[in-house]
Scaffold this motif. Structure first.
Motif, short mmCIF file in Angstrom:
data_model
loop_
_atom_site.label_atom_id
_atom_site.label_comp_id
_atom_site.label_asym_id
_atom_site.label_seq_id
_atom_site.Cartn_x
_atom_site.Cartn_y
_atom_site.Cartn_z
N VAL A 107 14.00 0.60 -142.68
CA VAL A 107 14.54 0.27 -141.36
C VAL A 107 13.89 -1.04 -140.95
CG1 VAL A 107 14.77 0.94 -138.93
CG2 VAL A 107 14.81 2.70 -140.71
N PRO A 108 14.67 -2.14 -140.88
CA PRO A 108 14.08 -3.40 -140.44
C PRO A 108 13.69 -3.33 -138.96
CG PRO A 108 16.46 -3.61 -140.66
CD PRO A 108 16.09 -2.24 -141.15
N ALA A 109 12.98 -4.34 -138.48
CA ALA A 109 12.56 -4.36 -137.07
C ALA A 109 13.77 -4.11 -136.17
CB ALA A 109 11.89 -5.68 -136.75
N TYR A 135 5.29 6.94 -146.12
CA TYR A 135 6.02 6.17 -145.10
C TYR A 135 5.00 5.44 -144.23
CZ TYR A 135 10.21 8.96 -146.05
OH TYR A 135 11.29 9.56 -146.65
N ARG A 136 5.40 4.28 -143.75
CA ARG A 136 4.62 3.54 -142.77
C ARG A 136 5.57 3.21 -141.62
NH1 ARG A 136 -0.08 1.08 -141.86
NH2 ARG A 136 -0.03 -0.77 -140.54
N ILE A 137 5.21 3.65 -140.41
CA ILE A 137 6.06 3.43 -139.25
C ILE A 137 5.28 2.53 -138.29
CG2 ILE A 137 7.32 4.50 -137.35
CD1 ILE A 137 7.35 7.07 -139.15
N GLU A 138 5.78 1.34 -138.09
CA GLU A 138 5.10 0.34 -137.27
C GLU A 138 5.84 0.15 -135.94
OE1 GLU A 138 3.41 -2.35 -140.99
OE2 GLU A 138 5.09 -3.11 -139.81
N VAL A 139 5.08 -0.01 -134.87
CA VAL A 139 5.65 -0.32 -133.55
C VAL A 139 4.98 -1.58 -133.02
CG1 VAL A 139 6.33 2.02 -132.92
CG2 VAL A 139 4.02 1.28 -132.45
N ARG A 140 5.78 -2.42 -132.34
CA ARG A 140 5.23 -3.68 -131.84
C ARG A 140 5.88 -4.04 -130.52
NH1 ARG A 140 4.77 -9.50 -134.95
NH2 ARG A 140 3.38 -10.43 -133.41
N LEU A 141 5.05 -4.37 -129.57
CA LEU A 141 5.50 -4.84 -128.27
C LEU A 141 5.99 -6.27 -128.43
CD1 LEU A 141 5.43 -3.89 -125.26
CD2 LEU A 141 3.31 -5.18 -125.07
#
Length: 157
Positions: A107-109, A135-141
Motif C-alpha cells: 500500500v503506497p503512501a 509487515y511494516r505499517i508506517e504512519v506520518r503526519l
C-alpha cells in the motif's frame, strides 16, 4: 444392490464417482481472528515511523503472519490532521530472516481516513490475500499537529 440417495425432491441417484454421496459439515465453527497488535502511536512528521514508534526501516511492525490471509487494522484517531500510512511486506526464510533486503510496498503512501475522534478500519491487503511473514505499517503526519493513534490489528485465517 447399489447405494442410492435422494438427489432432489423426486429423483433417486446411485452413489458413484460422478455422483458422490452429498455431505454437509455439521457443528463447524469459524476460526476466530487472532489479535496481533494493540498499540498507541504518537503520530508525528518523522519519516518511517511505524505503529510501534520505531523509525528503523528494517524492523517489522508484525512478524510471524504467514498463516493469515488478511490483516484487519482498527484504529481510533484523536486528531484530524493530515496523515498518510503505507504498508510494506516481505517473506522470510525458515529461520525468520528476510529473503532479501528491503520491503515490498503493498500500500503506497495513502491518506488515513477519518476525522478527529473517529474510528477507522483498513483491510491489509485490501483486495487479495496476504500470506506475508512480516509487515511494516508506517504512519506520518503530513500537516498539522501531533496526535495519538490507537490501533488494534487482527489476523484472519
Amino acid at each position: 444392490m447399489p447405494v442410492r440417495f435422494l438427489k432432489n425432491a423426486s429423483e433417486l441417484a446411485d452413489v458413484s464417482w460422478e455422483t458422490p454421496l452429498p455431505v454437509q459439515v455439521a457443528n463447524a465453527r469459524p476460526v476466530p481472528p487472532d489479535t496481533l497488535l494493540i498499540a498507541t502511536t504518537s503520530v508525528t512528521n518523522d519519516a518511517n515511523r511505524d505503529l510501534l514508534g520505531s523509525t528503523s526501516t528494517e524492523l517489522p511492525t508484525l512478524d510471524g503472519c504467514m498463516q493469515y490471509r488478511k490483516l484487519v487494522w482498527f484504529y481510533f484517531r484523536a486528531g484530524a490532521d493530515a496523515t498518510t500510512y503505507r504498508v510494506l511486506a516481505r517473506a522470510t526464510d525458515h529461520n525468520g530472516a528476510p529473503l532479501g533486503a528491503g520491503w515490498q510496498e503493498i500500500v503506497p503512501a495513502t491518506t488515513l481516513p477519518g476525522a478527529a475522534n473517529s474510528w477507522g478500519r483498513i483491510e491489509i491487503p485490501a483486495t487479495t490475500d496476504g500470506y506475508y511473514d512480516q509487515y511494516r505499517i508506517e504512519v506520518r503526519l503530513t500537516a498539522g499537529n501531533n496526535y495519538f493513534l490507537n490501533s488494534k490489528i487482527v489476523g484472519v485465517r
